[in-house]
Design a protein around this motif. Structure first.
Motif, PDB file in Angstrom:
ATOM      1  N   TRP A  68      -6.143 -30.106 -22.257  1.00 13.20           N
ATOM      2  CA  TRP A  68      -5.486 -31.325 -22.706  1.00 13.20           C
ATOM      3  C   TRP A  68      -3.996 -31.042 -22.851  1.00 13.20           C
ATOM      4  O   TRP A  68      -3.610 -29.915 -23.150  1.00 13.20           O
ATOM      5  N   PHE A  75      -1.706 -34.011 -30.750  1.00 14.69           N
ATOM      6  CA  PHE A  75      -2.054 -32.595 -30.815  1.00 14.69           C
ATOM      7  C   PHE A  75      -0.913 -31.775 -31.422  1.00 14.69           C
ATOM      8  O   PHE A  75      -1.155 -30.764 -32.084  1.00 14.69           O
ATOM      9  N   LEU A  82      -6.474 -27.958 -27.065  1.00 18.79           N
ATOM     10  CA  LEU A  82      -7.864 -28.242 -26.727  1.00 18.79           C
ATOM     11  C   LEU A  82      -8.123 -27.847 -25.279  1.00 18.79           C
ATOM     12  O   LEU A  82      -7.338 -28.184 -24.378  1.00 18.79           O
ATOM     13  N   ARG A  84     -11.385 -27.139 -22.195  1.00 22.34           N
ATOM     14  CA  ARG A  84     -12.798 -27.309 -21.798  1.00 22.34           C
ATOM     15  C   ARG A  84     -13.116 -26.395 -20.623  1.00 22.34           C
ATOM     16  O   ARG A  84     -12.373 -26.347 -19.636  1.00 22.34           O
ATOM     17  N   GLN A 102     -10.026 -19.784 -32.964  1.00 19.75           N
ATOM     18  CA  GLN A 102     -10.573 -20.921 -32.247  1.00 19.75           C
ATOM     19  C   GLN A 102     -12.030 -21.177 -32.620  1.00 19.75           C
ATOM     20  O   GLN A 102     -12.753 -20.277 -33.036  1.00 19.75           O
ATOM     21  N   VAL A 179     -16.272 -26.685 -25.174  1.00 13.91           N
ATOM     22  CA  VAL A 179     -14.993 -27.252 -25.609  1.00 13.91           C
ATOM     23  C   VAL A 179     -14.459 -26.363 -26.718  1.00 13.91           C
ATOM     24  O   VAL A 179     -15.161 -26.082 -27.696  1.00 13.91           O
ATOM     25  N   LEU A 181     -11.232 -25.440 -29.445  1.00  9.99           N
ATOM     26  CA  LEU A 181     -10.008 -25.816 -30.149  1.00  9.99           C
ATOM     27  C   LEU A 181      -9.333 -24.561 -30.653  1.00  9.99           C
ATOM     28  O   LEU A 181      -9.948 -23.747 -31.341  1.00  9.99           O
ATOM     29  N   VAL A 374      -9.848 -33.367 -35.088  1.00  3.17           N
ATOM     30  CA  VAL A 374      -9.740 -33.564 -33.643  1.00  3.17           C
ATOM     31  C   VAL A 374     -11.137 -33.857 -33.110  1.00  3.17           C
ATOM     32  O   VAL A 374     -12.018 -32.998 -33.146  1.00  3.17           O
ATOM     33  N   TYR A 376     -13.947 -34.841 -30.327  1.00  3.53           N
ATOM     34  CA  TYR A 376     -14.316 -34.795 -28.913  1.00  3.53           C
ATOM     35  C   TYR A 376     -15.619 -35.581 -28.747  1.00  3.53           C
ATOM     36  O   TYR A 376     -16.606 -35.320 -29.440  1.00  3.53           O
ATOM     37  N   ALA A 404     -10.887 -37.109 -26.048  1.00  5.45           N
ATOM     38  CA  ALA A 404     -10.571 -36.494 -27.334  1.00  5.45           C
ATOM     39  C   ALA A 404      -9.409 -37.228 -27.971  1.00  5.45           C
ATOM     40  O   ALA A 404      -8.532 -37.737 -27.273  1.00  5.45           O
ATOM     41  N   THR A 406      -7.057 -37.403 -32.048  1.00  6.42           N
ATOM     42  CA  THR A 406      -6.816 -36.800 -33.354  1.00  6.42           C
ATOM     43  C   THR A 406      -6.742 -37.868 -34.428  1.00  6.42           C
ATOM     44  O   THR A 406      -6.106 -38.917 -34.222  1.00  6.42           O
TER      45      THR A 406
END
Length: 487
Positions: A68, A75, A82, A84, A102, A179, A181, A374, A376, A404, A406
């Motif tokens: 992202w 963010f 973020l 994936r 993370q 995913v 973060l 956040v 998803y 996604a 926030t």
């Protein structure tokens, strides 16, 4: 005399203990102040929030990594990045470590996860006659030692401290989708606001491409360009951390020949950061059935003894309906993960929430007391509304799978599932994140006297009572009349 000596000794120990405790508390307060100062430096002046999809693609031999846009205001406000990963069958996400802690959520599939905790022993050991996972090694030199390997599945959350190297392998039949973060505003990150990956193998940046949505405006393109240029041309060439060392010194450090040292540097490796494993990955790991049976019998709760740095649990499943903290058979369920049920979260200062709303159900309007959230979207669709501190609506729209967005701290949010239902995972920037519902049996409105509501809203007593008592459900509401009013 003996009693007096014992008393003096006890007082000495007490003084030393209190001094140590004071130092620990002082250090903790300093970390908290640094974290708060770092967060205050980020911009959270959000006039609008929009659900986002990945903007950058990193194609590999056996999968795809998507990012992202880290320069998106929402963010930046949360101080997170973020990512994936889509790992194909027999795909291996190469060992790497990051400058930020993370949380990794397993959206789909099964696999193996290994983490190399610094200073911890290799507790998994084979003999030459032992079997590896999947097949028996024929040679006498088949002995191996390594740290614990965890089997992961859909619904698992993996917690990774900053600087700890880890890898993930897809041992299932379907793609393994993750995913992650990364909390770049965490005190553990001593570099800058950029999330950085340090790979131990491969040439991971060679196949990076732009993809997905384009950056929204010229300002974002300039910010992205500056961010990339700061990393310099070395990253553009790709390479792992060993590729920057002198070949001869590297060979001497590992006591290997120069050819093997050259191969460690992976200069001409074009496979990317997810590589395909030929045959079956052979590691020592208990069978999946044995692990699941142990979980059913003993559970995964902490008993206060085994949680040392080397034995600390890094994995917890939050998709199991039996672990739900809030459940309404007509509305859905919420499962929370924090430092109380996964103690390592107290170190990395993150937590998570897994939510399921049934068709047209509503999650009470609420706000996060002490964290950003956040979100998803795992599957389904729904409508979200987010309201800021001046009552302005910063988002009112539909969300769907793969997006996604926030919700900043204290911003009020309301979720309503669509016809397909709505499932999400929310990453939160506090190890004991809490929400405060604004409607329902356990809400703020229930705690306020009727007369205060009457005068606050200029309504009569009966209206105030309806406002306060009409919802007997807590947190999760069935659709019925409320859904018609929201549509």
């Amino acid at each position: 005399m003996a009693y007096s000596s014992l008393l003096s000794l006890s007082l000495c120990f007490l003084v030393v203990f209190r001094g140590c405790l004071a130092q620990i508390e002082q250090g903790s307060e300093q970390l908290q102040r640094r974290q708060q100062q770092h967060r205050f430096e980020t911009e959270c002046r959000l006039d609008s929030i929009n659900p986002q999809e990945p903007t950058i693609r990193l194609e590999s031999e056996a999968g795809l990594t998507e990012y992202w846009n880290p320069n998106d205001d929402q963010f930046q406000c949360a101080g997170v990045t973020l990512v994936r990963h889509n790992i194909q069958r027999r795909g291996l996400l190469l060992p790497s470590y990051s400058n930020a802690p993370q949380l990794i959520y397993v959206v789909q599939g099964t696999g193996l996860h290994g983490a190399a905790m610094p200073g911890c022993p290799e507790t998994f050991e084979s003999e030459s006659s032992s079997q590896f996972r999947g097949e028996q090694r024929a040679q006498q030199r088949g002995r191996d030692q390594h740290q614990k390997v965890r089997q992961i599945r859909e619904g698992d959350i993996l917690a990774m401290p900053a600087g700890v190297a880890h890898w993930i392998y897809n041992d299932g039949e379907s793609p393994l989708i993750l995913v992650a973060l990364l909390d770049t505003s965490n005190p553990a990150n001593q570099l800058d606001e950029n999330a950085r990956k340090f790979y131990l193998a491969g040439n991971p940046h060679q196949r990076q491409q732009g993809g997905g949505q384009r950056l929204r405006d010229e300002r974002e393109r300039e910010r992205w360009g500056r961010r990339q240029s700061r990393r310099g041309q070395q990253q553009q060439r790709g390479g792992n951390i060993f590729s920057g060392f002198d070949e001869e010194i590297l060979a001497d450090a590992f006591n290997i020949d120069s050819e093997l040292a050259r191969r460690m540097q992976n200069q001409n490796d074009q496979r990317g950061n997810i590589v395909r494993v030929e045959g079956e990955l052979r590691v020592l790991s208990p069978q999946r059935q044995a692990r699941e049976q142990e979980e059913r019998i003993f559970g995964t709760r902490d008993n206060g003894l085994e949680e040392t740095i080397c034995t600390m649990r890094l994995r917890h499943n939050i998709a199991d309906p039996q672990r739900a903290d809030v459940y309404n058979p007509r509305g859905g369920r919420i499962t929370s993960l924090n430092r109380l049920n996964l103690p390592i979260l107290a170190y990395i200062r993150l937590s998570a929430e897994r939510g399921v709303l049934y068709r047209n159900a509503i999650m009470a309007p609420h706000y996060n007391l002490n964290s950003h959230s956040v979100i998803y979207i795992i599957r389904g669709n729904g409508r979200l509304q987010i309201v800021g501190d001046y009552g302005q609506n910063v988002f009112d729209g539909q969300v769907q799978e793969g997006q996604a967005l926030t919700v900043p701290q204290n911003f009020a949010v309301l979720k309503k599932a669509g016809n397909q239902g709505l499932e999400w995972v929310a990453f939160k920037t506090c190890d004991n994140a809490m929400i405060n519902p604004l409607a329902g049996r356990l809400s703020t409105m229930r705690a306020i006297p009727v007369d205060v509501l009457m005068n606050s809203y200029r309504i009569d007593r009966e209206e105030a009572k309806r406002l306060k008592f009409n919802r007997e459900e807590s947190t999760l509401f069935s659709s019925e009349s409320a859904s018609r009013r929201l549509d």
